[in-house]
Design a protein around this motif. Structure first.
Motif, PDB file in Angstrom:
ATOM      1  N   VAL A 183     -13.358  76.912 -10.427  1.00  0.00           N
ATOM      2  CA  VAL A 183     -14.694  77.439 -10.139  1.00  0.00           C
ATOM      3  C   VAL A 183     -14.968  77.369  -8.642  1.00  0.00           C
ATOM      4  CG1 VAL A 183     -17.155  76.935 -10.392  1.00  0.00           C
ATOM      5  CG2 VAL A 183     -15.695  76.924 -12.391  1.00  0.00           C
ATOM      6  N   ASP A 184     -15.440  78.480  -8.095  1.00  0.00           N
ATOM      7  CA  ASP A 184     -15.892  78.491  -6.707  1.00  0.00           C
ATOM      8  C   ASP A 184     -17.380  78.215  -6.684  1.00  0.00           C
ATOM      9  OD1 ASP A 184     -13.668  79.029  -5.228  1.00  0.00           O
ATOM     10  OD2 ASP A 184     -13.806  81.207  -5.537  1.00  0.00           O
ATOM     11  N   ALA A 185     -17.781  77.183  -5.943  1.00  0.00           N
ATOM     12  CA  ALA A 185     -19.209  76.856  -5.848  1.00  0.00           C
ATOM     13  C   ALA A 185     -19.518  76.451  -4.417  1.00  0.00           C
ATOM     14  CB  ALA A 185     -19.557  75.734  -6.823  1.00  0.00           C
ATOM     15  N   PRO A 186     -19.727  77.430  -3.531  1.00  0.00           N
ATOM     16  CA  PRO A 186     -19.947  77.111  -2.120  1.00  0.00           C
ATOM     17  C   PRO A 186     -21.139  76.168  -1.915  1.00  0.00           C
ATOM     18  CG  PRO A 186     -20.059  79.521  -2.510  1.00  0.00           C
ATOM     19  CD  PRO A 186     -19.734  78.875  -3.813  1.00  0.00           C
ATOM     20  N   GLY A 187     -22.141  76.242  -2.793  1.00  0.00           N
ATOM     21  CA  GLY A 187     -23.301  75.355  -2.676  1.00  0.00           C
ATOM     22  C   GLY A 187     -22.931  73.901  -2.850  1.00  0.00           C
ATOM     23  N   LEU A 188     -21.790  73.648  -3.522  1.00  0.00           N
ATOM     24  CA  LEU A 188     -21.293  72.283  -3.663  1.00  0.00           C
ATOM     25  C   LEU A 188     -20.090  72.054  -2.746  1.00  0.00           C
ATOM     26  CD1 LEU A 188     -21.600  71.543  -7.506  1.00  0.00           C
ATOM     27  CD2 LEU A 188     -23.057  70.699  -5.671  1.00  0.00           C
ATOM     28  N   GLY A 189     -19.935  72.935  -1.770  1.00  0.00           N
ATOM     29  CA  GLY A 189     -18.963  72.680  -0.718  1.00  0.00           C
ATOM     30  C   GLY A 189     -17.572  73.230  -0.949  1.00  0.00           C
ATOM     31  N   GLY A 190     -17.330  73.996  -2.002  1.00  0.00           N
ATOM     32  CA  GLY A 190     -15.989  74.557  -2.135  1.00  0.00           C
ATOM     33  C   GLY A 190     -15.613  74.903  -3.553  1.00  0.00           C
ATOM     34  N   SER A 191     -14.307  74.831  -3.853  1.00  0.00           N
ATOM     35  CA  SER A 191     -13.884  75.177  -5.204  1.00  0.00           C
ATOM     36  C   SER A 191     -13.340  73.955  -5.930  1.00  0.00           C
ATOM     37  CB  SER A 191     -12.855  76.310  -5.198  1.00  0.00           C
ATOM     38  OG  SER A 191     -12.112  76.282  -4.031  1.00  0.00           O
ATOM     39  N   PHE A 192     -13.411  74.031  -7.221  1.00  0.00           N
ATOM     40  CA  PHE A 192     -13.005  72.923  -8.079  1.00  0.00           C
ATOM     41  C   PHE A 192     -11.914  73.429  -9.007  1.00  0.00           C
ATOM     42  CE2 PHE A 192     -17.267  72.238  -6.605  1.00  0.00           C
ATOM     43  CZ  PHE A 192     -17.246  70.920  -6.176  1.00  0.00           C
ATOM     44  N   ASP A 193     -10.686  73.045  -8.705  1.00  0.00           N
ATOM     45  CA  ASP A 193      -9.555  73.506  -9.496  1.00  0.00           C
ATOM     46  C   ASP A 193      -9.542  72.839 -10.860  1.00  0.00           C
ATOM     47  OD1 ASP A 193      -8.768  75.137  -7.505  1.00  0.00           O
ATOM     48  OD2 ASP A 193      -7.234  73.766  -6.699  1.00  0.00           O
ATOM     49  N   GLY A 194      -9.043  73.563 -11.825  1.00  0.00           N
ATOM     50  CA  GLY A 194      -8.864  72.982 -13.155  1.00  0.00           C
ATOM     51  C   GLY A 194     -10.072  73.154 -14.060  1.00  0.00           C
ATOM     52  N   LEU A 195     -11.217  73.585 -13.509  1.00  0.00           N
ATOM     53  CA  LEU A 195     -12.385  73.814 -14.364  1.00  0.00           C
ATOM     54  C   LEU A 195     -12.272  75.206 -14.970  1.00  0.00           C
ATOM     55  CD1 LEU A 195     -15.553  72.460 -12.503  1.00  0.00           C
ATOM     56  CD2 LEU A 195     -14.438  71.549 -14.542  1.00  0.00           C
ATOM     57  N   VAL A 196     -11.528  75.304 -16.047  1.00  0.00           N
ATOM     58  CA  VAL A 196     -11.335  76.604 -16.690  1.00  0.00           C
ATOM     59  C   VAL A 196     -11.654  76.485 -18.168  1.00  0.00           C
ATOM     60  CG1 VAL A 196      -9.669  77.576 -15.058  1.00  0.00           C
ATOM     61  CG2 VAL A 196      -8.882  76.096 -16.900  1.00  0.00           C
ATOM     62  N   SER A 197     -12.132  77.595 -18.725  1.00  0.00           N
ATOM     63  CA  SER A 197     -12.431  77.615 -20.141  1.00  0.00           C
ATOM     64  C   SER A 197     -11.904  78.918 -20.724  1.00  0.00           C
ATOM     65  CB  SER A 197     -13.939  77.519 -20.363  1.00  0.00           C
ATOM     66  OG  SER A 197     -14.252  77.831 -21.693  1.00  0.00           O
ATOM     67  N   SER A 198     -10.934  78.799 -21.611  1.00  0.00           N
ATOM     68  CA  SER A 198     -10.356  80.012 -22.197  1.00  0.00           C
ATOM     69  C   SER A 198     -11.374  80.689 -23.113  1.00  0.00           C
ATOM     70  CB  SER A 198      -9.096  79.663 -22.977  1.00  0.00           C
ATOM     71  OG  SER A 198      -9.408  78.667 -23.927  1.00  0.00           O
ATOM     72  N   ALA A 199     -12.375  79.919 -23.575  1.00  0.00           N
ATOM     73  CA  ALA A 199     -13.367  80.484 -24.490  1.00  0.00           C
ATOM     74  C   ALA A 199     -14.423  81.301 -23.744  1.00  0.00           C
ATOM     75  CB  ALA A 199     -14.043  79.370 -25.268  1.00  0.00           C
ATOM     76  N   TYR A 200     -14.423  81.202 -22.418  1.00  0.00           N
ATOM     77  CA  TYR A 200     -15.506  81.839 -21.670  1.00  0.00           C
ATOM     78  C   TYR A 200     -15.037  83.138 -21.034  1.00  0.00           C
ATOM     79  CZ  TYR A 200     -19.436  82.477 -18.568  1.00  0.00           C
ATOM     80  OH  TYR A 200     -20.523  82.989 -17.933  1.00  0.00           O
ATOM     81  N   ASP A 201     -15.751  84.242 -21.309  1.00  0.00           N
ATOM     82  CA  ASP A 201     -15.260  85.532 -20.804  1.00  0.00           C
ATOM     83  C   ASP A 201     -16.138  86.104 -19.686  1.00  0.00           C
ATOM     84  OD1 ASP A 201     -17.447  86.235 -22.251  1.00  0.00           O
ATOM     85  OD2 ASP A 201     -16.392  87.468 -23.722  1.00  0.00           O
ATOM     86  N   GLY A 202     -17.185  85.425 -19.301  1.00  0.00           N
ATOM     87  CA  GLY A 202     -17.979  85.889 -18.156  1.00  0.00           C
ATOM     88  C   GLY A 202     -17.397  85.293 -16.887  1.00  0.00           C
TER      89      GLY A 202
END
Ligand code: ADP
Ligand code: MG
Length: 353
Positions: free
Chosen positions: A251-270
């Motif tokens: 997930v890319d979240a510039p408001g929290l200072g960058g990206s967070f690898d590994g936060l993935v959800s195969s169930a989520y399509d948005g």
């Protein structure tokens, strides 16, 4: 003593529906707190259990009795309100015994029940005083005493501490927790104060717009909220939310200072998500430069830093100890990936990774 069960409970005032089909199971002896913003239907739901409001549809059981159409006096409940509603011309003792007297209970029985409530609430020094000579907290203890002498199966409280100043509120909160331990009766307690909910409840029911958003033990709601509303309502200061984008790797979240690898959800399509992080789970990194400290507040052992990210999003960070970062400083932020919460950008439902 008895539990309380609500089955598909609906309340309409004329055309306007304010409670939208509530199902809830409160166990015998449980301390259940209804919490939510003003107008969400907490009092209406409580008053329906009490029988002070008619239930439009659905059923309410206390123990194994269907009380849905029963008169309030038949239900075995006693209610404590925000306003104490004591009789001003009667002493504390007479205020507590008055209901039983009106119902024709024998004097020795009234005396022993009032004595028991007096002991539980530590009201001995005040028995002969009139309400005008009591503090707000003492008056509320008397109105709780009035509920105790009735020996109800279920106690109902509607924001009983809201009229008290902050210090008394904390004191009475502890008293009510102790009362529940001592009496062991089922209690339903309405508040808009999430701190009261967290500290008193065995089970919290979070309401919004006449719908239950989530039911659970306080720490379960804190650790594992089902949606953004519950995540933002439980916890103080509230969880921070920034916008983010879900990619194949995280997930890319510039408001929290960058990206967070590994936060993935195969169930989520948005891919547009709301990213949440609690102030107490973020630490400031003096070596970083993603955020500016706009303002800080010191409460003594803890302080809060109000930051703005380079993308213009605001977040609050809790700093422990009596050192705090200077206002105007440029900092980075550090946060453990497993402390990050994701919510669907549209439905606000939790995305579990
Ligand atoms: P809360 O206790 O959570 O602040 P209430 O249960 O008092 O909320 O109110 C829930 C909703 O029902 C509100 O929108 C309120 O305006 C509405 N409401 C409450 N009482 C009445 C009534 N007698 N007639 C019409 N609407 C009402
Ligand atoms: Mg209310």
């Amino acid at each position: 003593m008895s539990g309380v069960t609500l089955n598909n409970v609906i309340k309409r005032y004329g055309e306007v529906q304010v409670i939208h089909g509530v199902d809830l199971d409160i166990k015998d002896g449980e301390f259940c707190v209804f919490v939510g913003p003003s107008g969400c239907g907490k009092s209406t739901l409580l008053r329906m259990v009490a029988g002070l409001e008619e239930t439009t549809e659905g059923a309410i059981h206390i123990g194994d009795r269907d009380v849905t159409r029963m008169d309030p006096s038949q239900r075995g409940v006693a209610m404590v309100f925000q306003t104490y509603a004591l009789y001003p011309h009667m002493t504390v003792k007479d205020n507590m015994g008055f209901g039983l007297k009106m119902n024709g209970h024998p004097k020795p029985e009234i005396e022993s029940k009032v004595a028991e409530a007096t002991r539980i609430l530590k009201l001995e020094p005040y028995l002969d005083r009139k309400p005008a000579a009591l503090s707000g907290g003492q008056r509320q203890r008397v109105s709780i005493g009035r509920a105790i002498v009735r020996g109800p199966e279920v106690f109902l409280f509607d924001e009983p501490l809201s009229n008290l100043d902050a210090e008394l509120r904390v004191e009475m909160r502890v008293e009510i927790a102790r009362l529940h331990k001592e009496i062991g009766a089922t209690m339903i307690y309405v508040t808009h104060d999430q701190v009261e909910a967290m500290t008193l409840a065995d089970k919290i029911v979070v309401l919004r717009l006449g719908v239950i958003e989530q039911v659970g033990a306080p720490m379960d709601l804190y650790r594992d909220p089902d949606n953004k509303f519950v995540a933002g309502f439980i916890g103080s200061p509230a969880m921070n939310f920034v916008s983010g984008t879900m990619t194949a790797s995280g997930v890319d979240a510039p408001g929290l200072g960058g990206s967070f690898d590994g936060l993935v959800s195969s169930a989520y399509d948005g891919n547009t998500v709301s990213v949440g992080a609690r102030p107490e789970h973020i630490t400031l990194d003096p070596a970083g430069d993603s955020h500016t400290v706009e303002m800080t507040e010191s409460l003594g052992g803890v302080s809060y830093a109000y930051l703005t990210s380079a993308t213009g999003e605001r977040i609050v960070v809790e700093e422990r100890g009596d050192e705090r970062t200077a206002e105007g400083a440029t900092v980075g932020i550090l946060i453990d990936t497993n402390r990050i919460f994701l919510f669907d950008g549209q439905t606000e439902k939790r995305i579990r990774t």
